[in-house]
Enzyme design. Structure first.
Site, PDB file in Angstrom:
ATOM      1  N   TRP A 117      38.805  37.848  39.120  1.00 46.32           N
ATOM      2  CA  TRP A 117      37.634  37.890  38.220  1.00 46.32           C
ATOM      3  C   TRP A 117      36.965  36.512  38.101  1.00 46.32           C
ATOM      4  CZ3 TRP A 117      37.965  36.131  32.727  1.00 46.32           C
ATOM      5  CH2 TRP A 117      36.809  36.447  31.975  1.00 46.32           C
ATOM      6  N   TYR A 138      33.657  43.259  39.508  1.00 52.76           N
ATOM      7  CA  TYR A 138      33.702  41.798  39.663  1.00 52.76           C
ATOM      8  C   TYR A 138      32.688  41.381  40.729  1.00 52.76           C
ATOM      9  CZ  TYR A 138      38.141  41.920  37.009  1.00 52.76           C
ATOM     10  OH  TYR A 138      39.116  42.111  36.054  1.00 52.76           O
TER      11      TYR A 138
END
Ligand code: NDP
Length: 337
Positions: free
Chosen positions: A22, A55
């Site tokens: 992330w 993401y």
């Protein structure tokens, strides 16, 4: 090397330090640094990797797929997620509907370069889709062999209980929850953890270093370090803000002598701390460069004694957030698009 733990009441083992991408892959760091960091994680004994379709709006899955290509698939545990808006963010590019789940898994598998993920996670609770519909879609994906196990992220104790009941009925191996947990953010301890223990669900905990703040590198009253997440204008800087208050940073500095006393770096102490909780199967760490992961894995297998745990509570107890009700606020009450 990294120790393994069982994920929930299942036979699946995960590396207790798990790498997540992330805000880094496809965004903060360039692809060559991302790939080098994944390779450092593999060299250090990490076999479990976590990402999500959302993401970097799907780019992070592509980078992870590239970084893991050529590895023996059976030696890896690859986790991804569904819920947040992706692609053009149309009305069905989001949530936990049957349509979005069944379409989203196809995209994730293609980008990751694999025919199955080991764990497919509902990234949040979807208040707009009947839970039966979501779990039936997960059951179908499991039957098709596209996901081996099912997990969720940031669900409340009540939502976990409802999900577990449906999972039992539909024979879905629902084995994990992915919440935020660190010395500074302990909201799961009151309700989510006891309920999960009862249900046979483990926690895979995100931001165990509070996004790097528990490394001690952010100093009260000082500019943030060059190249750190706090300088990442593509997203990282915004998310880390909540931990950059002077009272928090002052409390974090009180952890330094405790880490020295037990012979750990501050990042290692932060990771070891979450791993003392037996309901935690994995500390889900991030890294922007290979050296970080190479050093942080030494937290695996560390036992912290009661005096050290008490000293940590005394150091950060006044700034640690503990209210279990805060989990109720994490999942959006209506979809984002
Ligand atoms: P961490 O708390 O582990 O923070 C990682 C960051 O800390 C690194 O990217 C790096 O940032 C810094 N850092 C790491 N090691 C060191 C070190 N030794 N010295 C100094 N700084 C260090 O976790 P993340 O916030 O990255 O989250 C980890 C994973 O959790 C994600 O990748 C994702 O998989 C998952 N996650 C899940 C969520 C969910 O809703 N389910 C939400 C958020 C995360 P830098 O060098 O840039 O300062």
């Amino acid at each position: 090397m990294v120790n393994y733990r069982y994920l929930g009441n299942s036979g699946l083992k995960v590396s207790e330090i798990t790498y997540g991408n992330w805000v880094t892959h496809g965004s903060q760091v360039d692809d060559s640094a991302a790939i080098a960091t994944v390779h450092a994680a593999l060299d250090a004994g990490i076999t479990t990797f976590d990402t999500a379709d959302t993401y970097a709006n799907t780019a992070a899955e592509v980078v992870l797929g590239k970084a893991l290509s050529g590895q023996r698939r059976e030696s890896l545990e690859i986790f991804t997620k569904v819920y947040f808006p992706t692609g053009p963010k149309g009305p069905n590019d989001t949530g936990l509907s049957r349509k979005h789940i069944l379409e989203s898994i196809e995209g994730s598998l293609k980008r990751l370069g694999t025919d199955h993920v080991d764990l497919y996670q509902a990234h949040r609770f979807d208040y707009e889709t009947p839970l039966e519909e979501t779990f039936q879609a997960f059951a179908d994906i499991v039957r098709q062999g596209k996901a081996l196990y099912i997990g969720v992220s940031e669900w409340t104790a009540e939502q976990l209980r409802e999900g577990a009941a449906l999972a039992k009925e539909l024979h879905v191996p629902f084995i994990s929850n992915q919440p935020q947990y660190s010395m500074l953010w302990r909201v799961i301890e009151g309700k989510v953890v006891p309920t999960s223990e009862e249900l046979g669900i483990s926690q895979i905990v995100w931001s165990p270093m509070a996004q790097g703040v528990l490394s001690g590198k952010y100093l009260p009253g000082q500019p943030v370090p060059e190249g750190s997440r706090a300088t990442d204008t593509q997203g990282g800087a915004q998310f880390i803000q909540r931990f950059l208050e002077d009272d928090v940073l002052t409390a974090v500095q009180r952890l330094k002598p405790i880490a020295d006393e037990v012979g750990l770096s501050m990042p290692q102490l932060a990771i070891a701390w979450v791993l003392q909780n037996p309901n935690v199967a994995a500390a889900l760490v991030g890294a922007s460069r290979p050296e970080q992961i190479a050093s942080n894995v030494a937290a695996s297998g560390v036992k912290l004694d009661a005096d050290t745990m008490a000293a940590i509570d005394a150091a950060v107890g006044d700034v640690a957030v503990t209210d279990p009700a805060l989990t109720d606020d994490v999942s959006p009450k209506s979809r984002l698009v």
